[in-house]
Design an enzyme around this catalytic site. Structure first.
Site, PDB file in Angstrom:
ATOM      1  N   ARG A  16      13.506  38.957  47.692  1.00 19.00           N
ATOM      2  CA  ARG A  16      12.694  38.087  48.221  1.00 19.00           C
ATOM      3  C   ARG A  16      11.741  37.909  48.857  1.00 19.00           C
ATOM      4  NH1 ARG A  16      16.532  32.993  49.238  1.00 19.00           N
ATOM      5  NH2 ARG A  16      17.871  34.449  49.860  1.00 19.00           N
ATOM      6  N   GLU A  17      11.038  39.514  48.535  1.00 21.23           N
ATOM      7  CA  GLU A  17      10.388  40.095  49.760  1.00 21.23           C
ATOM      8  C   GLU A  17       9.288  39.064  49.792  1.00 21.23           C
ATOM      9  OE1 GLU A  17      11.986  43.985  48.544  1.00 21.23           O
ATOM     10  OE2 GLU A  17      11.945  41.477  47.494  1.00 21.23           O
ATOM     11  N   LEU A  18       8.321  38.531  48.254  1.00 16.98           N
ATOM     12  CA  LEU A  18       7.094  37.324  48.875  1.00 16.98           C
ATOM     13  C   LEU A  18       7.447  35.864  49.095  1.00 16.98           C
ATOM     14  CD1 LEU A  18       4.685  36.975  47.727  1.00 16.98           C
ATOM     15  CD2 LEU A  18       5.352  36.276  45.160  1.00 16.98           C
ATOM     16  N   LYS A  19       9.311  35.684  49.061  1.00 17.57           N
ATOM     17  CA  LYS A  19       8.921  34.518  49.376  1.00 17.57           C
ATOM     18  C   LYS A  19       9.297  34.273  50.863  1.00 17.57           C
ATOM     19  CE  LYS A  19      12.887  31.969  50.476  1.00 17.57           C
ATOM     20  NZ  LYS A  19      12.489  30.214  50.583  1.00 17.57           N
ATOM     21  N   GLY A 458      18.587  12.790  48.522  1.00 18.06           N
ATOM     22  CA  GLY A 458      20.526  13.687  49.104  1.00 18.06           C
ATOM     23  C   GLY A 458      20.173  14.262  50.313  1.00 18.06           C
ATOM     24  N   SER A 459      19.494  15.756  50.131  1.00 15.92           N
ATOM     25  CA  SER A 459      19.887  17.253  50.966  1.00 15.92           C
ATOM     26  C   SER A 459      18.790  16.605  51.508  1.00 15.92           C
ATOM     27  CB  SER A 459      19.257  17.834  49.927  1.00 15.92           C
ATOM     28  OG  SER A 459      17.601  18.180  49.654  1.00 15.92           O
ATOM     29  N   HIS A 720       7.430  18.716  48.452  1.00 20.58           N
ATOM     30  CA  HIS A 720       7.164  19.921  48.397  1.00 20.58           C
ATOM     31  C   HIS A 720       5.912  20.630  49.482  1.00 20.58           C
ATOM     32  CE1 HIS A 720       9.585  18.893  45.204  1.00 20.58           C
ATOM     33  NE2 HIS A 720       9.829  20.486  45.230  1.00 20.58           N
TER      34      HIS A 720
END
Length: 781
Positions: A16-19, A458-459, A720
């Protein structure tokens, strides 16, 4: 030689380097140059992976930093005028403002890419849209790949599909008015790619597998007539430019395009990709009249699931095609490999029985190369080479047969017990005792909620401390009891924050959950989970779909202890939080040896047991999230009712075992709901919460026209985006909601869960939301 290619490859990186590069840039922890260098490194590694697997063409153009549809929108100079960006001056900051919003404007709408869990950013098109080509970034990527010695195929969202996926907020604007302009820009782009020596351009026209009316088909004809004219050197193109034009491969994934066979035969295409996993029977409509000189790209390896390919079956399909077409037969995955994890080699802890059954993106490239190797070996006359090839093939076939046989024969779960429960399901098990109007009275008496109750989905933010504790527990450095105390401390903190904010219905915040599906998969028999099996959902958001390989059994309570503890900390109602059976199915890699409807019912029965247990423990509100309810809808209207009926049955089975006074919530996000509202109503949830803020509450119009009978919580702000909307902005949305939904049936909540946000912005946004509710209640009074 049989050419192998891929329609696309995962762009996030094996780790997940791009993340992490994106999020560091967004936080201001690293400069743009660092993000761009990470992107270059990942592109080079992807191309090398494809070349090393023996692919004849590497794919360029599928390496978006955020979203490939957004890239296409920027390529065409179609950034919405409301952002005030000149098309020629969009850099990283402007690109991410479109994706994530800024202080002045909310982000572009986001919705699901056809029937997948990938989210794309919806192009906003209206009478002010003026298209112009801005291909510099794409051309630079082509040069990068060529400089590394690769033979390049460029992959683009098709012009028809881009138009179909767009949206206009002007009721009298028809997106098809842009047909000529879109075709013109694509024709110009083909010329620029040809000038760089690009041999092939792949146009992803997934819209062709959906129901297109005559107007859209006419637009498609016009687009491809223009592209054909450019390829023939007409419309002002020089003979030299025409000779350099790339050849066109039209790719139609996710379904059957056989009804368009005659139309496609007349389009100026040099190749056609068919999804022979989703729609293997469509070949009959195209053969034996395959156009002379045209390539057939056969999508025989599943790009949407992780099971190893059945090589014998694939070869049985491919052998006659190879005999008829020779080198004009190409091999590919059924669709882009964006939808599967990068590489299986990274999985060192995966269930030892399950791992040999699997193939991720890298392994799927190897399967394609092996199939091509087998086809070519069969056509050679060099007996020595054939003997060597046959040995390689024999080993591969043996491994494929063994994996498939072991998977189908697995007895890791209680097959007879689980399947007997499915067979025993009755109609009464899917019905609540009373209609919603009666239940609503009982629930209000039990809960005592104010008008316009406020809640969250919820989260809550997953802080660095939460992630560190979870990681330490997984490594064995934090014992089970210490981990329990750490998570309970987080729950207590979240409950206290919600009470201080003044929210009416609380949640425990889900600190113990890595993912809303994986959490349950880890606790249900019949699932396996991966360590690094990440798949991009949108932008930097990645999910790790679990692998549903066997029959589903709930061995013990899943959430009751945590929910009960949270409820003990407050006098306000706390929701029990579950992921629904449709979403559990859709967001998993699912076994293919049983009908999906049966697997869905197994999940529903396991969740039904949990809902009943939560009620018995004193939890009076249970939320069964179904964000994937609309997502899995078949792309053709004729196939949809049966799918929806099965989804409704599964949800109701999971929810209907409780008393009238127990309130059932569900949550859905980022989908178009208007065409499925009768089935959403048939789910009979007491309260549905939905994403509406990015669409300015437009989704509610459908609920109003349908006269949705139960309670509804339209999201009043976009989680988001880091943007914190004002009280006035939320009030404006709520007043619009009140205009179409009776106030006594309205709830107030964010669009979705708050897991990915930080506490500072979360508290600020929720404080504004609670204040907006207070003011609106005052107006009502």
């Amino acid at each position: 030689m049989t050419l192998v290619h891929t329609l696309g490859f995962p762009r996030i990186g094996e780790r997940r380097e791009l993340k992490f590069a994106l999020e560091a840039f967004w936080r201001g922890d690293s400069p743009a140059a660092a993000l761009e260098e990470t992107a270059r490194f990942l592109r080079a590694r992807r191309w090398q992976t494809q070349a090393a697997a023996g692919l004849g063409l590497v794919t360029v153009g599928d390496c978006a930093l955020y979203d490939h549809v957004l890239d296409t929108t920027l390529l065409l100079g179609a950034a919405p005028a409301r952002f005030g960006f000149g098309a020629a001056r969009i850099g990283l900051a402007e690109q991410f403002a479109l994706a994530r919003g800024n202080a002045d404007q909310p982000a572009l709408e986001m919705t699901k890419w056809f029937d997948t869990n990938y989210h794309y950013l919806v192009p906003e098109l209206d009478a002010r849209t003026r298209l112009s080509l801005h291909a510099g970034a794409l051309l630079d990527e082509v040069r990068e790949a060529q400089a590394l010695g690769h033979r390049v195929k460029v992959a683009l969202v098709g012009p028809l599909t881009w138009l179909v996926l767009g949206k206009s907020h002007e009721a009298d604007f028809d997106r098809r008015a842009l047909t000529g302009a879109v075709a013109e820009q694509y024709a110009r782009l083909l010329g620029e790619l040809g000038a760089l020596g690009v041999e092939w351009v792949q146009l992803d026209e997934t819209a062709l597998v959906t129901d297109l009316d005559a107007g859209w088909l006419a637009a498609a004809d016009a687009i491809y007539a223009r592209l054909g004219a450019a390829a023939d050197g007409k419309a002002g193109a020089t003979a030299e430019a025409a000779a350099a034009r790339p050849r066109l491969l039209l790719a139609a994934a996710f379904g059957d395009v056989s009804r368009h066979a005659a139309r496609l035969a007349g389009w100026p295409l040099d190749g056609l990709h068919l999804d022979l996993v989703r729609a293997p029977d469509q070949l009959a409509a195209f053969l034996p009249d395959w156009p002379e000189g045209r390539v057939l790209s056969a999508g025989v390896v599943d790009g949407r699931n992780v099971w190893r390919n059945d090589l014998r079956r694939s070869l049985a399909t491919l052998a006659p095609l190879h005999g008829a077409l020779g080198d004009r037969l190409w091999l590919a995955p059924s669709c882009s490999l964006l939808h599967v994890p990068v590489a299986l080699d990274a999985e060192t802890r995966l269930d030892a029985e399950v791992k040999p059954w699997l193939a991720f993106a890298t392994e799927k490239l190897g399967e394609l190369a092996l199939l091509a190797h087998a086809l070519d070996a069969a056509s050679r006359h060099d007996l020595g080479a054939r003997a060597e090839d046959d040995a390689v093939l024999a080993r591969a076939l043996a491994a494929s047969d063994a994996a498939r046989g072991a998977r189908l024969a697995s007895r890791r779960t209680l097959h007879r017990t689980v399947r007997a429960r499915v067979d025993a399901i009755t109609a009464t098990m899917t019905e609540r005792a009373s209609p919603h109007a009666v239940r609503a009275v009982a629930q209000q008496a039990a809960l005592g909620l104010p008008p316009l109750p406020t809640t969250t989905i919820g989260s809550f933010p997953q802080t660095a401390a939460i992630r560190a504790a979870r990681a330490a527990h997984r490594r064995g450095e934090l014992g089970a009891l210490d981990y329990l105390h750490a998570m309970r401390a987080e729950v207590a903190d979240v409950i206290a924050r919600q009470e201080a904010l003044g929210l009416d219905v609380l949640v425990h915040g889900e600190p113990e959950r890595t993912d809303m599906v994986e959490f349950f998969a880890e606790r249900l028999w019949g699932y396996a989970v991966t360590e690094h099996g990440w798949v991009q959902s949108y932008g930097s958001r990645c999910v790790k779909p679990p692998i549903l390989f066997g029959d589903i059994l709930r061995p013990e309570a899943l959430t009751v202890d945590t929910a009960s503890h949270a409820q003990s900390l407050t006098a306000r109602p706390v929701k029990g939080m579950l992921t629904g059976p449709v979403t559990m199915l859709q967001w998993s890699f699912v076994r293919d040896d049983l009908p999906r409807e049966q697997v869905q019912l197994q999940l529903a029965l396991a969740l039904r047991d949990e809902v009943i247990a939560l009620e018995a423990a004193g939890i009076r509100i249970v939320q069964i999230d179904e964000p994937a309810f609309r997502e899995g809808l078949p792309l053709r209207a004729a196939d949809q009712p049966a799918w929806l009926d099965a989804a409704v049955r599964a949800f109701r089975l999971s929810a209907a075992g409780v008393a009238d006074s127990t309130q059932i919530h569900t949550h859905m996000c980022y989908s178009e709901f208007n065409d499925v509202l009768p089935w959403i109503a048939a789910m009979d949830a007491d309260v549905i919460t939905i994403e509406t803020s990015r669409s300015n509450m437009e989704l509610l119009d459908g609920f109003a026209r349908f006269d949705y009978p139960n309670q509804i919580g339209p999201g009043v702000y976009d989680i988001h985006s880091p943007r914190v909307p004002s009280v006035e902005a939320m009030l404006a949305l709520l007043r619009r909601a009140c205009a179409v939904i009776p106030r006594e049936r309205l709830w107030i909540n964010p669009d979705c869960g708050l897991k990915t946000r930080g506490w500072i912005e979360t508290q600020a946004a929720l404080a504004n939301m609670v204040e907006a509710a207070r003011q609106l209640r005052g107006e009502m009074a």
